[in-house]
Each structure stands twice: as C-alpha cells, then as structure tokens.
Scaffold this motif. Structure first.
Motif, PDB file in Angstrom:
ATOM      1  N   GLN A 144     -43.215 -65.016 129.550  1.00 27.17           N
ATOM      2  CA  GLN A 144     -43.511 -66.397 129.927  1.00 27.17           C
ATOM      3  C   GLN A 144     -42.544 -67.393 129.294  1.00 27.17           C
ATOM      4  N   GLY A 145     -41.446 -66.867 128.736  1.00 24.63           N
ATOM      5  CA  GLY A 145     -40.393 -67.735 128.224  1.00 24.63           C
ATOM      6  C   GLY A 145     -40.531 -68.160 126.781  1.00 24.63           C
ATOM      7  N   ARG A 146     -41.503 -67.589 126.056  1.00 23.85           N
ATOM      8  CA  ARG A 146     -41.676 -67.961 124.646  1.00 23.85           C
ATOM      9  C   ARG A 146     -40.701 -67.186 123.755  1.00 23.85           C
ATOM     10  N   GLU A 147     -40.255 -67.825 122.670  1.00 32.94           N
ATOM     11  CA  GLU A 147     -39.442 -67.162 121.659  1.00 32.94           C
ATOM     12  C   GLU A 147     -40.402 -66.509 120.659  1.00 32.94           C
ATOM     13  N   VAL A 148     -40.391 -65.177 120.626  1.00 32.80           N
ATOM     14  CA  VAL A 148     -41.416 -64.434 119.890  1.00 32.80           C
ATOM     15  C   VAL A 148     -40.773 -63.494 118.873  1.00 32.80           C
ATOM     16  N   ALA A 149     -41.345 -63.450 117.672  1.00 37.49           N
ATOM     17  CA  ALA A 149     -40.970 -62.468 116.655  1.00 37.49           C
ATOM     18  C   ALA A 149     -42.194 -61.628 116.318  1.00 37.49           C
ATOM     19  N   VAL A 150     -42.023 -60.308 116.338  1.00 37.58           N
ATOM     20  CA  VAL A 150     -43.079 -59.370 115.953  1.00 37.58           C
ATOM     21  C   VAL A 150     -42.781 -58.876 114.544  1.00 37.58           C
TER      22      VAL A 150
END
Length: 510
Positions: free
Chosen positions: A52-58
């Motif tokens: 959905q276009g989010r900048e994500v860090a796991v």
C-alpha cells in the motif's frame, strides 16, 4: 534426544533453512511503520503495508519465520476445534459469524497470494475435522457442527473419516488448506524487499516510547522512529496494556514420521482428547508423505518434554503402525482468556501502536487475518470484525471471568510459592550431566545446569520479564518461565520472549 522420535528440529526449518542473516541496522532509522516480530503476523502485516506504499521496517530478534511460525503444524483452517459453539454462547451468533468470515477470508487471501507470487509452498486443499473417540463427546460435536454451520462454514457432523481407527463422531469442514509455512513466508519476504521494505534480523527491541513519532530502542542502543508501530512478537514484549493478564502460554510437542502414500490421511484432524492430538500429512519423497502429529500440551516450566515426546510417539505408532520417525520439535502458543485473539490498538490510549497476539494455536489463519486487519487500522480503516478482535474489549473479559481468575491464580502461585524454601533441596553435585535444577544456596535461588562434559554453570533463577522462577525442561534443554512463557538457553541467553534480557550469570557460592 531419543532416536525413536527422530531428529531434534523442525521439518519446516530443515527444508527451508535460513540464508545469510539480514544485518541489524547500523544506525538510527526513520520509517512510516516499524513491525516488531517476523513471524506470520508480523510479516503479513508488513507485506500488506508495503503493497500500500508504506515505508516499512521489520525488526526481528532472531531469524525471520524461525520462531513459533517455524515450528507450527501449518494448518490453515477456520475450524478451530470447538470454537463456534463457545462463541455462539459468549459472543452471540453474530460474533461467531464474524469469526468464521474473518478466518475464511484469511484462507482465501493466502490462496490468492500463493497464486499471485507463484509460491511453491506445498499448498494443498483439505477438509478439517474435529473428532472424538469417546461417545460422551458426540453431543458436543453435534452442537459444534450446528454452530459452525450457522456461522457460515460448510460444516457437517460425520461418523466416518479416513483415519485408521474408529471415531465416535466428527465435525467436518471442507475447503480448508495446509502448506509449508516457511516457504510461504520467505516468498512473502522476498516480495516485501522487492517493493522497498526492509528486514533486520538479530535486532532485539527493548524499549518503546509512544508519541508522534513513536521511538523504538534496540539492545544495541539504536533508535527507530516510526509514525506507527506494530508489536507482533507472539507474547507482547511491552506490558503497558496489561495483556499478559489475559494470556496464558501453552507449549505443545510435535513428532513427524514417514508414512506410505496409500496409508496417509489427506485431510487434517484434531481432537481435544488426551491433551490434544492433531494429525496432518505433508508431501515428502520416495512415495512417502510426512505424518505430523501434535499434542501433549503443558504450561512452560511445569513439565519435562522427554516423557511427553515418548507418549506422543507411542500414540502415533499405535494408531498408524510401522512409522519411521524423522523429526521432533515443540511449539508455543498463547491462549486468550476469552478464546479470541487480541488484534488491534495496543491499549485504550493508543493512537499509533498496535498488537497481534493470543492466537490460541491457530496462528496461520489468525496471523494472515491480523496482517489484513492491522494494515487497515494503520491506514484509518476498520473491518466488520475489528471490534471482535479489539484488545481493548472489556465485556468479554467479564463474561470469561472464571478463566481470567484461574489464570491469574496460577501466576500468583508461581510469584509467591516458587520463592518459598523447598522442603528438600538438591546440591550442585546431585545434578547429572544434561540436567538442570533450581537450587537455594545461601538464601538465593540459582538456576544450575551441568553440561554433558560435566561443567556446572549458574544463572539467576528469576525470569527477567516479571520475576517468576524458571524451571528446567530437560527434553528441550531450556529454562522456562511458567508465568508468561519466556524461555532461556542453559547459559541464560533468551530463546523466546516476552523477556528482553537474558538471565543474569551467577557464580555458585563456595
């Protein structure tokens, strides 16, 4: 390890081993969303958000999909033993229907992902059965079949199965699935990385400051700033929501053995009898399938696994005859006191923090459901079943008061009783190789282990989560906390949270 029960280790990890680890962050980070925990709930949430276009860090303390998810039975089903008759009574027909819809939607969504990404994860459609051998449970099964059917599942009561032994009755639900969970999640991770998401392994989060932005702190002092934070660590590592009072940990054992194709059940089976017996098979090789049998559940820190592994293997060999055991492992689940997972805002005052926990042994469908639900909440949308899973719910806690109070009484007994002096006590010299014991020496409690070479080592016996006294599980060579399920290696290093600090190393008194 007992040769009769196979190699110690998960088949899923063996057949989809971890590659080179993703390194921890080298410095402070700023992202839209930080997801803490890389099991099926965390990775599903991260993947949905990246799409959905989010900048994500796991952020994963160990290796991705190698904890509880890497040790599951890997059934993907909406039929969760005897859940629907219970929900019909406690949440009403509407609540039961929402549960069925949300879990069924998760299975459908997973099938779409497998097709879209071309995932080779041994996906097989199968029916799910909840059965009993004792005729005294037939009425219970009939009520469950009726409740599941009312909730919208294709459920029916039957008396015949493909199992090689007679059953008194069973609830059959068609159109469910089974798969290889690590292959599925590794493919999901590859796609997440291609879309610009990041994954950090060996990154233990030890602090959270809520705000705008939220700030996470790792055990190496790195800070991660994020507009939104999702805690998907199985048992929440942050207790500010007091969710630990509504969760009880449950350890369960798994044995796997080869079985001829023509004798292998193709559907999935579970019974609550005999401390649970769950049966499924998976593709193997050389005209064989792998029979996977799960059961013998117990609270961590209250039982040794060795005898229970033997009991589970004996049951499997008695029912399926002539098995060659290849693997054995254990998994751990958290049961919520009202039998429904806790997925949503972390606490009543949350604006930017979310949690997913309490899947009660059904984390495959639950984790995928949580990924969709949490991604919607992060983006300001609610689903029809947001309220069902909302961790802030209080009415259900009141309705399930007996279960809640029973769990708290068990925890209280460990907080108080484990600190009292024992009537008889071992000395360090009494501990045989490969064993451990909690000893009271000089007024302090030590967790003492003797390795196979005869060397003694000692750590604090007090769990670093909330201070309960650990106990040694010889069968799995681990110190375990009976209150909230933290697990530690013999040298005190963390194997499983919610603890975020190892057991303190101690010198034995002279």
């Amino acid at each position: 390890m007992n040769a009769a029960t196979g190699t110690q280790g998960s088949y899923w990890l063996e057949t989809a081993p971890p590659g080179a680890p993703a390194p921890p962050p080298s410095g402070d980070l700023t992202v839209d969303v930080a997801v803490v925990g890389a099991g099926i709930a965390g990775l599903s949430t991260a993947w949905e958000l990246v799409r959905q276009g989010r900048e994500v860090a796991v952020l994963e303390a160990d290796r991705l999909a190698a904890g509880v998810t890497g040790h599951t039975t890997a059934k993907l089903t909406a039929q969760h033993t005897l859940i629907y008759d219970h929900l019909r009574r406690t949440r009403g027909p509407e609540g039961a229907a929402l549960y069925a819809r949300s879990q069924t939607e998760a299975i459908r969504h997973a099938a779409e992902i497998v097709g879209e990404l071309g995932v080779d994860c041994a996906w097989e459609e199968a029916a799910a059965f909840t059965y009993a051998e004792d005729t005294r449970h037939v009425a219970e099964l009939r009520a469950e079949a009726e409740a599941a059917r009312e909730a919208g599942l294709p459920a029916e009561f039957v008396t015949e199965t493909e199992l090689p032994f007679a059953v008194a009755g069973a609830v059959r639900v068609s159109g469910q699935a089974q798969f290889h969970p690590r292959k599925y999640l590794l493919a999901l991770t590859d796609d997440l990385l291609r879309r610009g998401g990041t994954v950090y392994e060996g990154t233990r989060v030890v602090g959270l400051t809520e705000g705008e932005p939220c700030v996470l702190r790792t055990d190496t002092g790195v800070s991660i700033r994020a507009r939104e934070v999702v805690i998907a660590t199985h048992f929440p590592v942050f207790d500010r929501a007091l969710l630990f009072t509504r969760l009880s940990p449950r350890r369960e054992l798994v044995v796997a053995a080869t079985i001829d194709e023509d004798r292998a059940p193709r559907d999935m089976y579970i019974t609550p009898e005999r401390s649970t017996r769950s049966v499924r098979t998976a593709p193997y090789r050389d005209g064989k399938r792998l029979l996977i049998v799960t059961g013998e559940h117990f609270t961590p820190g209250t039982a040794d696994a060795e005898e229970r592994f033997a009991r589970l293997s004996a049951w499997a060999d008695d029912r399926f005859a002539g098995l060659t055991f290849t693997h054995r492992w254990a998994t751990q689940d958290n049961d919520s006191t009202d039998s429904v997972p806790l997925v949503g805002p972390l606490h009543p005052g949350s604006r930017h923090t979310y949690v997913a926990t309490g899947f009660g042994g059904w984390g495959m469908s639950g984790g995928i459901m949580a990924g969709s639900l949490l991604s919607d909440l992060v983006n300001g949308r609610e689903t029809a079943w947001s309220g069902l899973y909302d961790p802030r719910r209080l009415a259900s806690v009141v309705r399930e008061g007996t279960t809640f109070l029973k769990h708290q009484a068990q925890v209280a007994r460990h907080f108080v009783g484990d600190r009292l002096p024992a009537v008889t006590a071992l000395a360090p010299d009494d501990i045989p190789p490969g064993h451990g014991a909690v000893l009271r020496l000089g007024g302090r409690q030590y967790a003492v282990h003797r390795d196979e070479g005869g060397t003694l080592r000692a750590v604090s016996a007090r769990c670093t989560h909330l201070g309960c006294i650990v106990a040694f599980n010889h069968g799995e060579q681990a110190w375990e906390c009976p209150c909230h399920g933290s697990r530690f290696a013999p040298d005190g290093e963390i194997l499983q949270g919610p603890a975020v600090r190892p057991l303190e190393k101690r010198d034995l008194p002279e």
